[in-house]
Design a protein around this motif. Structure first.
Motif, PDB file in Angstrom:
ATOM      1  N   LYS A   3       0.834  -1.193   0.000  1.00  0.00           N
ATOM      2  CA  LYS A   3       0.000   0.000   0.000  1.00  0.00           C
ATOM      3  C   LYS A   3       0.872   1.248   0.000  1.00  0.00           C
ATOM      4  CE  LYS A   3      -3.808   2.309   2.344  1.00  0.00           C
ATOM      5  NZ  LYS A   3      -4.858   2.223   3.382  1.00  0.00           N
ATOM      6  N   ILE A   4       0.529   2.171  -0.879  1.00  0.00           N
ATOM      7  CA  ILE A   4       1.210   3.464  -0.914  1.00  0.00           C
ATOM      8  C   ILE A   4       0.209   4.512  -0.450  1.00  0.00           C
ATOM      9  CG2 ILE A   4       2.478   5.139  -2.299  1.00  0.00           C
ATOM     10  CD1 ILE A   4       3.815   2.407  -2.175  1.00  0.00           C
ATOM     11  N   TYR A   5       0.518   5.172   0.649  1.00  0.00           N
ATOM     12  CA  TYR A   5      -0.394   6.178   1.179  1.00  0.00           C
ATOM     13  C   TYR A   5      -0.256   7.492   0.398  1.00  0.00           C
ATOM     14  CZ  TYR A   5      -1.099   3.119   5.193  1.00  0.00           C
ATOM     15  OH  TYR A   5      -1.431   2.045   6.002  1.00  0.00           O
ATOM     16  N   GLY A   6      -1.318   8.260   0.420  1.00  0.00           N
ATOM     17  CA  GLY A   6      -1.246   9.593  -0.164  1.00  0.00           C
ATOM     18  C   GLY A   6      -0.276  10.455   0.624  1.00  0.00           C
ATOM     19  N   VAL A   7      -0.324  10.333   1.959  1.00  0.00           N
ATOM     20  CA  VAL A   7       0.577  11.099   2.812  1.00  0.00           C
ATOM     21  C   VAL A   7       0.870  10.328   4.082  1.00  0.00           C
ATOM     22  CG1 VAL A   7      -1.337  12.370   3.877  1.00  0.00           C
ATOM     23  CG2 VAL A   7       0.978  13.317   3.993  1.00  0.00           C
ATOM     24  N   ILE A   8       2.107  10.384   4.511  1.00  0.00           N
ATOM     25  CA  ILE A   8       2.495   9.919   5.843  1.00  0.00           C
ATOM     26  C   ILE A   8       2.810  11.153   6.673  1.00  0.00           C
ATOM     27  CG2 ILE A   8       4.281   8.775   7.225  1.00  0.00           C
ATOM     28  CD1 ILE A   8       4.503   6.662   5.052  1.00  0.00           C
ATOM     29  N   ILE A   9       2.192  11.232   7.831  1.00  0.00           N
ATOM     30  CA  ILE A   9       2.431  12.335   8.752  1.00  0.00           C
ATOM     31  C   ILE A   9       3.287  11.816   9.898  1.00  0.00           C
ATOM     32  CG2 ILE A   9       1.363  13.994  10.333  1.00  0.00           C
ATOM     33  CD1 ILE A   9      -1.147  13.790   8.474  1.00  0.00           C
ATOM     34  N   ILE A  10       4.419  12.446  10.095  1.00  0.00           N
ATOM     35  CA  ILE A  10       5.347  12.038  11.159  1.00  0.00           C
ATOM     36  C   ILE A  10       5.164  12.993  12.331  1.00  0.00           C
ATOM     37  CG2 ILE A  10       7.734  11.549  11.776  1.00  0.00           C
ATOM     38  CD1 ILE A  10       8.339  11.278   8.765  1.00  0.00           C
ATOM     39  N   GLY A  11       4.592  12.485  13.426  1.00  0.00           N
ATOM     40  CA  GLY A  11       4.330  13.334  14.582  1.00  0.00           C
ATOM     41  C   GLY A  11       2.839  13.459  14.850  1.00  0.00           C
ATOM     42  N   SER A  12       2.492  13.737  16.101  1.00  0.00           N
ATOM     43  CA  SER A  12       1.074  13.682  16.469  1.00  0.00           C
ATOM     44  C   SER A  12       0.663  14.786  17.438  1.00  0.00           C
ATOM     45  CB  SER A  12       0.762  12.329  17.087  1.00  0.00           C
ATOM     46  OG  SER A  12       1.608  12.078  18.213  1.00  0.00           O
ATOM     47  N   GLY A  13       1.195  15.980  17.245  1.00  0.00           N
ATOM     48  CA  GLY A  13       0.714  17.122  18.004  1.00  0.00           C
ATOM     49  C   GLY A  13      -0.394  17.820  17.243  1.00  0.00           C
ATOM     50  N   TYR A  22      -7.398  17.455   7.568  1.00  0.00           N
ATOM     51  CA  TYR A  22      -7.588  18.088   6.255  1.00  0.00           C
ATOM     52  C   TYR A  22      -7.254  17.140   5.113  1.00  0.00           C
ATOM     53  CZ  TYR A  22      -8.805  22.819   7.678  1.00  0.00           C
ATOM     54  OH  TYR A  22      -9.473  23.913   8.157  1.00  0.00           O
ATOM     55  N   ALA A  23      -6.172  16.388   5.263  1.00  0.00           N
ATOM     56  CA  ALA A  23      -5.782  15.472   4.186  1.00  0.00           C
ATOM     57  C   ALA A  23      -6.799  14.348   4.017  1.00  0.00           C
ATOM     58  CB  ALA A  23      -4.403  14.896   4.467  1.00  0.00           C
ATOM     59  N   ALA A  24      -7.270  13.793   5.125  1.00  0.00           N
ATOM     60  CA  ALA A  24      -8.246  12.703   5.049  1.00  0.00           C
ATOM     61  C   ALA A  24      -9.570  13.188   4.458  1.00  0.00           C
ATOM     62  CB  ALA A  24      -8.470  12.099   6.431  1.00  0.00           C
ATOM     63  N   ARG A  25      -9.979  14.406   4.806  1.00  0.00           N
ATOM     64  CA  ARG A  25     -11.221  14.959   4.244  1.00  0.00           C
ATOM     65  C   ARG A  25     -11.080  15.235   2.757  1.00  0.00           C
ATOM     66  NH1 ARG A  25     -13.362  19.469   5.233  1.00  0.00           N
ATOM     67  NH2 ARG A  25     -15.561  18.858   5.114  1.00  0.00           N
ATOM     68  N   PHE A  74     -12.403  10.796   9.950  1.00  0.00           N
ATOM     69  CA  PHE A  74     -12.299  10.975   8.503  1.00  0.00           C
ATOM     70  C   PHE A  74     -11.441   9.909   7.840  1.00  0.00           C
ATOM     71  CE2 PHE A  74     -13.213  15.385   9.966  1.00  0.00           C
ATOM     72  CZ  PHE A  74     -14.460  15.499   9.372  1.00  0.00           C
ATOM     73  N   GLY A  75     -11.037   8.904   8.606  1.00  0.00           N
ATOM     74  CA  GLY A  75     -10.381   7.748   8.018  1.00  0.00           C
ATOM     75  C   GLY A  75      -8.872   7.699   8.118  1.00  0.00           C
ATOM     76  N   ALA A  76      -8.273   8.628   8.842  1.00  0.00           N
ATOM     77  CA  ALA A  76      -6.812   8.589   8.994  1.00  0.00           C
ATOM     78  C   ALA A  76      -6.410   7.368   9.812  1.00  0.00           C
ATOM     79  CB  ALA A  76      -6.317   9.858   9.674  1.00  0.00           C
ATOM     80  N   GLU A  77      -5.415   6.642   9.326  1.00  0.00           N
ATOM     81  CA  GLU A  77      -4.868   5.513  10.078  1.00  0.00           C
ATOM     82  C   GLU A  77      -3.780   6.029  11.014  1.00  0.00           C
ATOM     83  OE1 GLU A  77      -3.681   2.075   7.790  1.00  0.00           O
ATOM     84  OE2 GLU A  77      -4.961   2.720   6.119  1.00  0.00           O
ATOM     85  N   MET A  78      -3.656   5.410  12.167  1.00  0.00           N
ATOM     86  CA  MET A  78      -2.657   5.858  13.126  1.00  0.00           C
ATOM     87  C   MET A  78      -1.934   4.674  13.734  1.00  0.00           C
ATOM     88  SD  MET A  78      -4.765   8.896  14.976  1.00  0.00           S
ATOM     89  CE  MET A  78      -5.704  10.031  13.928  1.00  0.00           C
ATOM     90  N   GLY A 311      -6.932  10.194  -4.357  1.00  0.00           N
ATOM     91  CA  GLY A 311      -7.642   9.150  -3.626  1.00  0.00           C
ATOM     92  C   GLY A 311      -6.727   8.013  -3.228  1.00  0.00           C
ATOM     93  N   VAL A 312      -7.300   7.028  -2.498  1.00  0.00           N
ATOM     94  CA  VAL A 312      -6.567   5.845  -2.051  1.00  0.00           C
ATOM     95  C   VAL A 312      -6.069   5.078  -3.263  1.00  0.00           C
ATOM     96  CG1 VAL A 312      -6.739   3.685  -0.779  1.00  0.00           C
ATOM     97  CG2 VAL A 312      -7.981   5.722   0.010  1.00  0.00           C
TER      98      VAL A 312
END
Length: 316
Positions: A3-13, A22-25, A74-78, A311-312
């Motif tokens: 699976k290739i994600y649209g975006v990986i976000i590093i950090g959770s503040g 915003y990205a998931a929406r 909104f569907g973000a995986e964590m 999209g996914v």
């Protein structure tokens, strides 16, 4: 096919969670690598009263739970995994954690910054109960109390001056006999009747059980120790951006903060940065959240400019 994600976000503040929302929406597939200490600096804050929408205030950990819940909605995986390495040399980008490898077409770095602490066990025990590193965040809770500010730079002078709006008296404790602060900032503090100075002094212990009642001070020249009564301890000895992982890969300034090259994009196209990891001035939850919004909008538009469906998607 991995699976290739649209975006990986590093950090959770606040920056990371807002970017995720915003990205998931926007119908991007989003993976947030939260780290094992999820939630950022707000997890160390007892109460947040200056974030819009919470007129009665809210606990730091509680507001971060709300951020996370909204992003999940909104569907973000964590995943609560720490990132150990990144490969931004080719797309899709690869991010490695202690549990595995993940790939994405874009990246948001939202690893934040950490306040520098003295490293005392008693200091850590009383964080959020009288020990803090943010006068703007917590000054309101020290109305009519005597507090100390530890530090000798512009930040210490600025924090002390700000605290005089609330505190009965502010004492600046500095381990040297002169300040690093600019003359204008020193003059401002010196002329304030609610500020006094304790030079050649260092805090070696924070006193109190459920709340700060005082500190133990040691004179750095004579070694003499004494007790000083105070109800609040504000650390103003600087912040350290959490960017060691990106050194030599992403452009950093002398202090280690990420330098955005255009809007929120870094020097690597497709890699964006948001929040305190780029901000040595404001360092507020609301400004970090705003940065997360900007980064998500920027990356969505950038992906569209590359002619890529937002999209996914799976890639070989």
């Amino acid at each position: 096919m991995a699976k290739i994600y649209g975006v990986i976000i590093i950090g959770s503040g606040p920056a990371g969670y807002t970017a995720a929302i915003y990205a998931a929406r926007s119908n991007l597939s989003v993976l947030m690598l939260q780290g094992y200490a999820a939630g950022g600096q707000l997890m160390l804050t007892s109460e947040v009263e200056n974030f819009p929408g919470f007129e009665a205030g809210i606990l730091g950990p509680e507001i971060m739970e709300k951020f996370e819940g909204q992003a999940r909605r909104f569907g973000a995986e964590m995943l609560p995994e720490d990132v150990t390495a990144v490969d931004f040399s080719k797309r899709p980008f690869t991010v490695t954690t202690d549990m595995g490898e993940y790939q994405a077409r874009s990246i948001v770095i939202a690893t934040g910054a950490s306040a520098k602490w003295l490293g005392l066990p008693s200091e850590k025990l009383l964080q959020g109960r009288g020990v803090t590193a943010c006068a703007t965040c917590d000054g309101f809770f020290f109305k009519n109390r005597d507090v100390i500010v530890i530090g000798g730079g512009d930040t210490a002078m600025e924090e002390a001056t700000f605290l005089t709006r609330y505190a009965s008296h502010v004492t600046i404790v500095h381990r040297r006999d002169s300040f690093r602060a600019s003359k204008i900032m020193q003059d401002r503090a010196t002329k304030n009747p609610k500020i006094s100075f304790m030079m050649d002094s260092e805090v070696i212990e924070v006193l109190g059980e459920d709340a700060v009642t005082g500190v133990r001070i040691r004179n750095t020249k004579t070694g003499e120790e004494s007790k000083f009564d105070t109800q609040g301890v504000f650390l103003a000895i600087g912040h350290q951006p959490n960017t060691a992982l990106f050194k030599g890969i992403i452009d950093l300034d002398e202090a280690g903060y990420i330098i955005p090259s255009e809007y929120t994009m870094t020097n690597i196209p497709g890699v964006f940065a948001a929040g305190d990891v780029t901000d040595h001035r404001y360092r507020q939850a609301i400004t970090a959240a705003g940065d997360g919004c900007r980064a998500a909008i920027d990356l969505e538009r950038w992906l569209a400019e590359q002619g890529e469906d937002v999209g996914v998607e799976n890639w070989n």
